[in-house]
Design a protein around this motif. Structure first.
Motif, PDB file in Angstrom:
ATOM      1  N   THR A 339       0.979  -1.200  -0.025  1.00 28.52           N
ATOM      2  CA  THR A 339       0.180   0.093   0.026  1.00 28.52           C
ATOM      3  C   THR A 339       0.826   1.198  -0.250  1.00 28.52           C
ATOM      4  O   THR A 339       0.662   2.297  -0.662  1.00 28.52           O
ATOM      5  CB  THR A 339      -1.015  -0.141   1.243  1.00 28.52           C
ATOM      6  N   LEU A 340       2.037   1.234   0.700  1.00 26.20           N
ATOM      7  CA  LEU A 340       2.598   2.443   1.022  1.00 26.20           C
ATOM      8  C   LEU A 340       3.354   2.607  -0.243  1.00 26.20           C
ATOM      9  O   LEU A 340       3.657   3.682  -0.948  1.00 26.20           O
ATOM     10  CB  LEU A 340       3.933   2.245   2.125  1.00 26.20           C
ATOM     11  N   SER A 343       1.178   4.114  -2.970  1.00 26.76           N
ATOM     12  CA  SER A 343       0.786   5.456  -2.504  1.00 26.76           C
ATOM     13  C   SER A 343       2.004   6.455  -2.896  1.00 26.76           C
ATOM     14  O   SER A 343       1.865   7.538  -3.531  1.00 26.76           O
ATOM     15  CB  SER A 343       0.569   5.670  -0.923  1.00 26.76           C
ATOM     16  N   ALA A 346       1.938   6.968  -6.737  1.00 30.74           N
ATOM     17  CA  ALA A 346       0.902   7.852  -7.149  1.00 30.74           C
ATOM     18  C   ALA A 346       1.491   9.229  -6.510  1.00 30.74           C
ATOM     19  O   ALA A 346       0.884  10.251  -7.332  1.00 30.74           O
ATOM     20  CB  ALA A 346      -0.388   7.678  -6.409  1.00 30.74           C
ATOM     21  N   ALA A 347       2.134   9.421  -5.705  1.00 30.17           N
ATOM     22  CA  ALA A 347       2.331  10.672  -5.143  1.00 30.17           C
ATOM     23  C   ALA A 347       3.844  11.338  -5.839  1.00 30.17           C
ATOM     24  O   ALA A 347       3.447  12.711  -6.345  1.00 30.17           O
ATOM     25  CB  ALA A 347       2.990  10.658  -3.756  1.00 30.17           C
ATOM     26  N   CYS A 362      -4.656   1.301  -7.248  1.00 26.84           N
ATOM     27  CA  CYS A 362      -4.834   1.273  -5.668  1.00 26.84           C
ATOM     28  C   CYS A 362      -5.898   0.555  -5.263  1.00 26.84           C
ATOM     29  O   CYS A 362      -6.149   0.293  -4.206  1.00 26.84           O
ATOM     30  CB  CYS A 362      -4.785   2.922  -5.343  1.00 26.84           C
ATOM     31  N   THR A 405      -6.850   3.624   1.004  1.00 30.69           N
ATOM     32  CA  THR A 405      -5.837   3.112  -0.185  1.00 30.69           C
ATOM     33  C   THR A 405      -5.919   3.805  -1.319  1.00 30.69           C
ATOM     34  O   THR A 405      -4.940   3.907  -2.282  1.00 30.69           O
ATOM     35  CB  THR A 405      -6.332   1.552  -0.521  1.00 30.69           C
ATOM     36  N   GLY A 406      -6.921   4.750  -1.546  1.00 33.63           N
ATOM     37  CA  GLY A 406      -7.096   5.525  -2.563  1.00 33.63           C
ATOM     38  C   GLY A 406      -6.919   7.203  -2.260  1.00 33.63           C
ATOM     39  O   GLY A 406      -7.445   8.010  -2.807  1.00 33.63           O
ATOM     40  N   ALA A 407      -6.367   7.359  -1.158  1.00 33.21           N
ATOM     41  CA  ALA A 407      -6.244   8.724  -0.564  1.00 33.21           C
ATOM     42  C   ALA A 407      -5.217   9.720  -1.302  1.00 33.21           C
ATOM     43  O   ALA A 407      -5.420  10.654  -1.798  1.00 33.21           O
ATOM     44  CB  ALA A 407      -5.632   8.632   0.970  1.00 33.21           C
ATOM     45  N   VAL A 408      -4.012   9.038  -1.715  1.00 32.51           N
ATOM     46  CA  VAL A 408      -3.186   9.782  -2.650  1.00 32.51           C
ATOM     47  C   VAL A 408      -3.666  10.250  -4.131  1.00 32.51           C
ATOM     48  O   VAL A 408      -3.596  11.443  -4.540  1.00 32.51           O
ATOM     49  CB  VAL A 408      -1.747   9.004  -2.864  1.00 32.51           C
TER      50      VAL A 408
END
Length: 502
Positions: A339-340, A343, A346-347, A362, A405-408
């Protein structure tokens, strides 16, 4: 003993609802394999051509479609033979007999193949009915009609039956991870085989070569054309050619024998890891499955009368938090590491349009956790006096997992000012756990959601915009959110009905 095991497995599985569902789907596939003459849809892709509906063509096309479909869906029907013996205690009885590990797995393999063969027989009957119904060639040639099911479908399904046995014995593939691995193997293998690479499991290369020769002979068309097995739409009517049905040669038969030998070897290979129902090796797995690790949290709920509406009340945040911890119970550090990594990708991705592309990645990572919704029997949560509030809290826990999981990608969408994309993200965060919760509550199994969602996700990756609820170009986010609420209320109603029938 092997024959008795196979017969018992066949009788047990043929009485299950999943068997009937897959069987009906196979029959429907057989109907679609021979569309009407004026139809633009076709299962078997052969450019702008199709063969006349003779026994050879009807049997071959239906056999190919059945081999592709049943190699996927049939796997999930038969992949629980060993686990069922463990759960019911039958394995302890078999452990007291002289039956060795390899013959036991051979019996399970034979039982799996018998189940899939019965579905193949239904496909063969469907091909015969469709040939007579379409009426282009009412002369029935039994050998031409049935040979493709024996030479094409059954060897491919033998691999499926063997893989189901092997996955049940190899550590790490027994659970939902094995279900996902098989789906990706099937997708990769189907694409690769239809592209002409590797061992021709479906025999598609030989069939295409034969049909290509007849197309050239009839229309003198030497241009290359697309081919494959899958439902597609053509803009122009298809040209009809007579097909001789001659595709069987020494190489084809050799490949069929090789497939059967590989299938038997894979099934017996599972004996290396099979514990033969040894309690010292099987009990830890059963204990972990029956009593999942509980988070180190003190759960205290107020004793109140059941609520008449799905509202959380003062204890709502604590209930949602507890539901989320139960949903995440037993998750390994590797999952959090993955997950990290997603993320971070995506970041740091440079493009502004990268968020819609990374969101599907994600939102496929937690598929095994979503599939727990509706299938976990957690006594402490079931004892909560507000049943509907507990249902709502479980769904909201799934929504929180989706949001984490979809925050970024959400942050990237907000920073780029993509309001439509943000709306699609919010609707998707509601929709995915609602779908998982309903599927788990109805079937009490994690497999249906895993297969359904991954196929949906695969279609999204391949440009299926009308069903891409994750993207701004997809369906209206308000419609997706409304569907999510409808799914949740259906889940709540079903759980109320099930509780009333206890």
């Amino acid at each position: 003993m092997i024959a008795a095991l196979a017969a018992a497995d066949f009788r047990e599985r043929s009485r299950r609802p999943a068997y009937a569902v897959v069987l009906l789907a196979a029959v429907a596939l057989g109907v679609l394999a021979l569309p009407a003459a004026d139809s633009h849809w076709q299962i078997f892709q052969l450019g702008d051509y199709r063969g006349s509906y003779s026994s050879a063509y009807a049997g071959t096309v239906t056999a190919l479609a059945g081999a592709v479909w049943l190699s996927l869906a049939g796997f999930y029907v038969v992949k629980n033979a060993v686990a069922l013996d463990v759960d019911t205690g039958v394995g302890q009885v078999l452990a007291a007999t002289p039956l060795r590990r390899a013959p036991y797995l051979a019996g399970k393999f034979a039982g799996n193949l018998a189940v899939l063969a019965s579905m193949t027989a239904a496909l063969a009957g469907t091909a015969l009915v469709m040939q007579l119904w379409r009426g282009e060639d009412r002369h029935v040639a039994p050998a031409g009609l049935l040979a493709p099911f024996v030479l094409i479908t059954l060897p491919a399904l033998a691999l499926t039956a063997a893989a189901a046995v092997l996955f049940e014995t190899v550590p790490g593939l027994r659970s939902g991870t094995g279900n996902i691995v098989w789906l990706f193997l099937w997708m990769t293998g189907s694409i690769g085989l239809q592209a002409g690479g590797g061992l021709d499991v479906f025999g598609l290369g030989h069939v295409i070569t034969s049909m290509r020769a007849d197309v050239v002979r009839t229309f003198h068309d030497h241009r290359p054309f697309d081919f494959g097995v899958g439902l597609v739409e053509r803009d122009t009517p298809l040209k009809v050619f007579p097909w001789s049905g001659s595709y069987v040669d020494a190489q084809f038969l050799t490949e069929r024998l090789v497939l059967i030998a590989i299938a038997v070897a894979l099934a017996v290979l599972g004996a290396v890891w099979f514990h033969r129902f040894d309690p010292a090796r099987a009990m830890p797995r059963r204990r972990a499955a029956t009593h999942p690790a509980e988070p180190a949290t003190r759960w205290e709920f107020p004793a109140r009368r059941p609520a008449t509406a799905a509202r959380l009340g003062p204890a709502g945040p604590r209930l949602v938090r507890t539901s989320l911890r139960v949903l995440l119970a037993g998750v390994s550090r590797w999952w959090w590491a993955g997950t990290l990594v997603l993320s971070l990708i995506a970041a740091v991705a440079p493009s502004r349009d990268i968020a819609p592309a990374l969101l599907p990645l994600c939102w496929v990572w937690p598929v095994l956790l979503w599939s727990r919704l509706g299938t976990q029997e957690i006594d402490v949560l079931a004892a909560y006096p507000h049943r509907r509030a507990q249902t709502l809290a479980t769904w909201l826990a799934g929504v929180l997992l989706t949001a984490i999981t979809g925050a970024v990608p959400l942050v990237r969408l907000l920073s780029s000012g993509d309001s439509r994309g943000v709306a699609a993200w919010c609707a998707g965060a509601l929709f995915i756990p609602a779908l998982a919760y309903l599927a788990g509550s109805l079937t009490r199994s994690s497999r249906p959601f895993q297969v359904l969602y991954l196929l949906w996700w695969y279609a999204i990756l391949n440009g299926a915009t009308p069903i891409n609820f994750m993207a701004a170009a997809g369906p209206n986010p308000a419609l997706v959110a409304a569907c999510a609420l409808a799914l949740f209320f259906l889940t709540a109603a079903w759980r109320d009905l099930r509780h009333a029938r206890r």
